[in-house]
Design an enzyme around this catalytic site. Structure first.
Site, PDB file in Angstrom:
ATOM      1  N   CYS A 125      20.231  36.104 -36.053  1.00 26.28           N
ATOM      2  CA  CYS A 125      20.050  35.952 -34.607  1.00 26.28           C
ATOM      3  C   CYS A 125      19.596  37.286 -34.042  1.00 26.28           C
ATOM      4  O   CYS A 125      20.130  38.332 -34.421  1.00 26.28           O
ATOM      5  CB  CYS A 125      21.384  35.533 -33.994  1.00 26.28           C
ATOM      6  SG  CYS A 125      21.304  35.258 -32.219  1.00 26.28           S
ATOM      7  N   HIS A 180      20.387  25.839 -33.585  1.00 25.09           N
ATOM      8  CA  HIS A 180      20.833  27.215 -33.312  1.00 25.09           C
ATOM      9  C   HIS A 180      20.503  27.581 -31.857  1.00 25.09           C
ATOM     10  O   HIS A 180      21.349  28.110 -31.136  1.00 25.09           O
ATOM     11  CB  HIS A 180      20.138  28.165 -34.301  1.00 25.09           C
ATOM     12  CG  HIS A 180      20.423  29.622 -34.090  1.00 25.09           C
ATOM     13  ND1 HIS A 180      21.050  30.400 -35.041  1.00 25.09           N
ATOM     14  CD2 HIS A 180      20.154  30.457 -33.051  1.00 25.09           C
ATOM     15  CE1 HIS A 180      21.162  31.646 -34.578  1.00 25.09           C
ATOM     16  NE2 HIS A 180      20.620  31.715 -33.380  1.00 25.09           N
ATOM     17  N   GLU A 181      19.282  27.257 -31.430  1.00 27.19           N
ATOM     18  CA  GLU A 181      18.867  27.601 -30.056  1.00 27.19           C
ATOM     19  C   GLU A 181      19.613  26.753 -29.028  1.00 27.19           C
ATOM     20  O   GLU A 181      20.013  27.257 -27.980  1.00 27.19           O
ATOM     21  CB  GLU A 181      17.357  27.433 -29.891  1.00 27.19           C
ATOM     22  CG  GLU A 181      16.517  28.354 -30.776  1.00 27.19           C
ATOM     23  CD  GLU A 181      16.952  29.806 -30.714  1.00 27.19           C
ATOM     24  OE1 GLU A 181      17.264  30.307 -29.609  1.00 27.19           O
ATOM     25  OE2 GLU A 181      16.988  30.449 -31.769  1.00 27.19           O
ATOM     26  N   HIS A 219      22.891  28.195 -28.260  1.00 27.36           N
ATOM     27  CA  HIS A 219      22.846  29.330 -27.319  1.00 27.36           C
ATOM     28  C   HIS A 219      22.975  28.842 -25.873  1.00 27.36           C
ATOM     29  O   HIS A 219      23.648  29.470 -25.055  1.00 27.36           O
ATOM     30  CB  HIS A 219      21.521  30.095 -27.442  1.00 27.36           C
ATOM     31  CG  HIS A 219      21.520  31.134 -28.528  1.00 27.36           C
ATOM     32  ND1 HIS A 219      22.468  32.125 -28.633  1.00 27.36           N
ATOM     33  CD2 HIS A 219      20.643  31.364 -29.546  1.00 27.36           C
ATOM     34  CE1 HIS A 219      22.197  32.899 -29.676  1.00 27.36           C
ATOM     35  NE2 HIS A 219      21.093  32.466 -30.246  1.00 27.36           N
TER      36      HIS A 219
END
Ligand code: CO
Length: 187
Positions: free
Chosen positions: A107, A150-151, A154
């Site tokens: 990241c 993953h995004e 966030h």
């Protein structure tokens, strides 16, 4: 890299706010900047000149904007570079089967190596808006599915290592079909 928010910053732990659609000019510009950052980070000369770490995804809160939008720029299974801008994305369906990257995830907001397996759905179908405010629905699998999850994490204030087993970072979830991304199905 100075514009990238690093772990410890509260904005990375914030559940971000929906973006106004059609997009305001400033949101469009932020997304275009974020995409340019990813492209530069994968360009050898630019990356060396500006000391950029290479990245394939970047969410708005990683540049300090607590909004539900992110960009992806990566190589697909046919070796082609693909780019996506996602605004207010939602996972509308996903596989039961899961995958993980054996080398763990990285990241741009995390400057230290993190070891362990991050379980992700093997495929996800995502609906949201693009830069022009058009609805897009797309299915991703494998590596792209991992990046998009993953995004999306966030946007909910979740870091990839939150999903690593705290007792044993290489322990995989039980009662789930899960394989390394690089293993063929069924092997
Ligand atoms: Co990240």
């Amino acid at each position: 890299m100075d514009d990238i928010v690093r772990e410890g910053a509260p904005v990375l732990r914030t559940v971000t706010e929906p973006v106004q659609v059609p997009l305001r000019q400033e949101d469009r510009e932020a997304l275009q900047c974020m995409m340019q950052f990813l492209k530069n980070s994968q360009d050898e000369a630019m990356a060396a000149k500006y000391k950029l770490r290479s990245g394939v995804g970047l969410s708005a809160n990683q540049i300090g904007l607590p909004q539900r939008m992110f960009v992806m720029y990566l190589t697909d299974e046919n070796g082609r570079k693909v780019e996506y801008t996602w605004v207010n994305p939602k996972i509308i369906s996903h596989s039961m089967a899961m995958v993980y990257l054996p080398e763990s995830e990285g990241c741009l907001s995390v400057d230290r190596p993190v070891h362990g397996f991050v379980p992700r759905y093997e495929s996800v179908k995502v609906r949201g808006f693009d830069l022009d405010g058009q609805v897009i629905t797309q299915r991703f699998k494998g590596y792209q599915a991992i990046v998009i999850q993953h995004e999306m994490d966030h946007l909910d204030g979740i870091m990839f290592y939150d999903r690593i087993n705290a007792q044993n970072p290489f322990k995989l979830p039980q009662d789930v079909e899960i394989r390394s991304l690089y293993e063929q199905k069924g092997s």
